[in-house]
Design a protein around this motif. Sequence first.
Motif, PDB file in Angstrom:
ATOM      1  N   ALA A 151      18.478   6.370  98.215  1.00 32.42           N
ATOM      2  CA  ALA A 151      18.260   5.069  99.049  1.00 32.42           C
ATOM      3  C   ALA A 151      19.340   4.819 100.070  1.00 32.42           C
ATOM      4  N   ALA A 152      20.541   5.226  99.414  1.00 25.98           N
ATOM      5  CA  ALA A 152      22.096   5.024 100.166  1.00 25.98           C
ATOM      6  C   ALA A 152      22.145   6.095 101.296  1.00 25.98           C
ATOM      7  N   ARG A 153      21.769   7.284 101.145  1.00 31.62           N
ATOM      8  CA  ARG A 153      21.750   8.396 101.920  1.00 31.62           C
ATOM      9  C   ARG A 153      20.796   8.111 103.066  1.00 31.62           C
ATOM     10  N   ALA A 154      19.604   7.558 102.846  1.00 34.05           N
ATOM     11  CA  ALA A 154      18.496   7.194 103.756  1.00 34.05           C
ATOM     12  C   ALA A 154      18.993   6.014 104.958  1.00 34.05           C
ATOM     13  N   LEU A 155      19.933   5.116 104.284  1.00 32.77           N
ATOM     14  CA  LEU A 155      20.467   3.917 104.973  1.00 32.77           C
ATOM     15  C   LEU A 155      21.722   3.997 105.810  1.00 32.77           C
ATOM     16  N   GLU A 156      22.412   5.238 105.508  1.00 37.21           N
ATOM     17  CA  GLU A 156      23.619   5.317 105.964  1.00 37.21           C
ATOM     18  C   GLU A 156      23.894   5.264 107.475  1.00 37.21           C
ATOM     19  N   ASP A 157      22.948   5.545 108.260  1.00 38.45           N
ATOM     20  CA  ASP A 157      23.122   5.412 109.869  1.00 38.45           C
ATOM     21  C   ASP A 157      22.447   4.252 110.122  1.00 38.45           C
ATOM     22  N   THR A 158      21.635   3.655 109.597  1.00 37.82           N
ATOM     23  CA  THR A 158      20.988   2.220 109.900  1.00 37.82           C
ATOM     24  C   THR A 158      21.423   0.973 109.304  1.00 37.82           C
ATOM     25  N   ILE A 159      21.735   1.085 108.129  1.00 33.32           N
ATOM     26  CA  ILE A 159      22.156  -0.252 107.429  1.00 33.32           C
ATOM     27  C   ILE A 159      23.485   0.394 106.553  1.00 33.32           C
ATOM     28  N   PRO A 160      24.526   0.753 106.940  1.00 35.99           N
ATOM     29  CA  PRO A 160      25.431   1.464 106.458  1.00 35.99           C
ATOM     30  C   PRO A 160      26.285   0.637 105.160  1.00 35.99           C
ATOM     31  N   ASP A 161      26.589  -0.841 105.462  1.00 41.86           N
ATOM     32  CA  ASP A 161      26.955  -1.802 104.390  1.00 41.86           C
ATOM     33  C   ASP A 161      25.953  -1.643 103.299  1.00 41.86           C
ATOM     34  N   ALA A 162      24.719  -1.734 103.297  1.00 43.21           N
ATOM     35  CA  ALA A 162      23.862  -1.738 102.246  1.00 43.21           C
ATOM     36  C   ALA A 162      23.821  -0.520 101.480  1.00 43.21           C
ATOM     37  N   ALA A 163      24.295   0.760 102.342  1.00 42.53           N
ATOM     38  CA  ALA A 163      24.313   2.094 101.747  1.00 42.53           C
ATOM     39  C   ALA A 163      25.562   2.387 100.869  1.00 42.53           C
TER      40      ALA A 163
ATOM     41  N   ASP B 166      30.853  12.550  93.788  1.00 40.12           N
ATOM     42  CA  ASP B 166      30.177  12.685  95.293  1.00 40.12           C
ATOM     43  C   ASP B 166      29.694  11.281  95.784  1.00 40.12           C
ATOM     44  N   LEU B 167      29.465  10.475  94.679  1.00 45.55           N
ATOM     45  CA  LEU B 167      29.018   9.006  95.437  1.00 45.55           C
ATOM     46  C   LEU B 167      30.062   8.311  95.955  1.00 45.55           C
ATOM     47  N   TYR B 168      31.351   8.561  95.340  1.00 44.11           N
ATOM     48  CA  TYR B 168      32.767   7.618  95.804  1.00 44.11           C
ATOM     49  C   TYR B 168      32.939   8.239  96.942  1.00 44.11           C
ATOM     50  N   HIS B 169      32.932   9.642  97.218  1.00 43.80           N
ATOM     51  CA  HIS B 169      33.234  10.554  98.546  1.00 43.80           C
ATOM     52  C   HIS B 169      32.515   9.654  99.550  1.00 43.80           C
ATOM     53  N   ALA B 170      31.021   9.862  99.326  1.00 41.69           N
ATOM     54  CA  ALA B 170      29.982   9.341 100.418  1.00 41.69           C
ATOM     55  C   ALA B 170      30.268   7.889 100.739  1.00 41.69           C
ATOM     56  N   ALA B 171      30.783   6.997  99.583  1.00 42.29           N
ATOM     57  CA  ALA B 171      31.051   5.453 100.092  1.00 42.29           C
ATOM     58  C   ALA B 171      32.276   5.590 100.697  1.00 42.29           C
ATOM     59  N   SER B 172      33.257   6.028 100.560  1.00 44.65           N
ATOM     60  CA  SER B 172      34.600   6.279 101.356  1.00 44.65           C
ATOM     61  C   SER B 172      34.274   6.571 102.753  1.00 44.65           C
ATOM     62  N   SER B 173      33.430   7.736 102.821  1.00 43.83           N
ATOM     63  CA  SER B 173      32.901   8.235 104.216  1.00 43.83           C
ATOM     64  C   SER B 173      32.261   7.444 104.932  1.00 43.83           C
ATOM     65  N   VAL B 174      31.525   6.487 104.365  1.00 45.34           N
ATOM     66  CA  VAL B 174      30.683   5.553 105.381  1.00 45.34           C
ATOM     67  C   VAL B 174      31.726   4.398 105.726  1.00 45.34           C
ATOM     68  N   ASN B 175      32.619   3.859 104.867  1.00 39.97           N
ATOM     69  CA  ASN B 175      33.669   2.911 105.065  1.00 39.97           C
ATOM     70  C   ASN B 175      34.484   3.424 106.243  1.00 39.97           C
ATOM     71  N   ILE B 176      34.698   4.657 106.237  1.00 39.98           N
ATOM     72  CA  ILE B 176      35.732   5.211 107.235  1.00 39.98           C
ATOM     73  C   ILE B 176      35.104   4.922 108.670  1.00 39.98           C
ATOM     74  N   LYS B 177      33.745   5.364 108.778  1.00 37.05           N
ATOM     75  CA  LYS B 177      32.802   5.463 109.943  1.00 37.05           C
ATOM     76  C   LYS B 177      32.776   3.911 110.282  1.00 37.05           C
ATOM     77  N   LEU B 178      32.780   2.921 109.157  1.00 39.63           N
ATOM     78  CA  LEU B 178      32.590   1.444 109.552  1.00 39.63           C
ATOM     79  C   LEU B 178      34.123   0.852 109.944  1.00 39.63           C
ATOM     80  N   GLU B 179      35.278   1.703 109.867  1.00 36.66           N
ATOM     81  CA  GLU B 179      36.579   1.214 110.349  1.00 36.66           C
ATOM     82  C   GLU B 179      36.848   0.194 109.076  1.00 36.66           C
ATOM     83  N   LYS B 180      36.170   0.279 107.955  1.00 36.08           N
ATOM     84  CA  LYS B 180      36.630  -0.538 106.841  1.00 36.08           C
ATOM     85  C   LYS B 180      37.379   0.409 105.955  1.00 36.08           C
TER      86      LYS B 180
END
Length: 296
Positions: A118-130, A152-166
Amino acid sequence: MPASDPEKLIAKADKLTKLSLTRWSADWRNATLLYEEAANLFRVAKKNEKAKEAFEKASKGQEMLSSPWDAAKDMESAAALAKELGNWNEVSDFYRRASELYMECGRPQPASDALAKAARALEDTIPDAAVQLYNDASAILEEDGKEQMTFDLYHAASSVNIKLEKYSDAAASLLQLGLAADKCNATNSQCKAYLGAIIVYLYAHDFKQAEKCYNDCSQVEAFLRSDQNRCASKLLSAYTEGDIEEIKRLAQSSTVSNLDHVVIKLARKLPTGDVSALKTDAAKEEEEPLDENDLT
């Protein structure tokens, strides 16, 4: 009745689940088989909306038959179709339900995997939910003592947060990764995560937090003796001295080049903000105020 007519299969299944004067109990076993058959026929015919609905009904049927594993599988199929349709809220809801069903039958790993999908599917559309889904997926694995599988999950979470500038959240994900690595003696992953968090704080021009992070992480002996620690120490010193060229040189070092690609990209942009201001602040701190009570 031709087996290739999924509409008629659904109609027959619906009839088997409805109570009437002549039907006193629902026949979920046969109905569920019909729903699954119809769902697969709809999917082959690319009628994704109808296939999704049929898999939802099949999942409910499996629940009624006290078969949470099969119910979870059908719910995952519905979630995958919701993704194809771009129904993002359903993607999240269906995968979460599948995860719950997997947990019901004591299977934490597929439960975590469902949330990660679910997280991978939502990364681009609802990143906070991802991000939340990645964190929840990690929590399930950690409760099961499978910290190694969270990296890998924590890597992915940090990557999405960086894109969000969080950036604070991104650093927090890397620190959580470090903690998980510590529990399974994955020293290299731990040290890389800690250096990554420090670099994220520096990129956000939060020198005080970077320094605090470095001091906290240096309480861990494995990090204290690592190449990553030496690199972080030199970086912080270069910031304190206002040495822009040294910061840039360290950002190109092999130690940094072995980090996550998203962290490397941030490091290559260092320094951000006004480094000379840090040098001025450091000089002020070194000037000790006169103690009027000290007569020596």
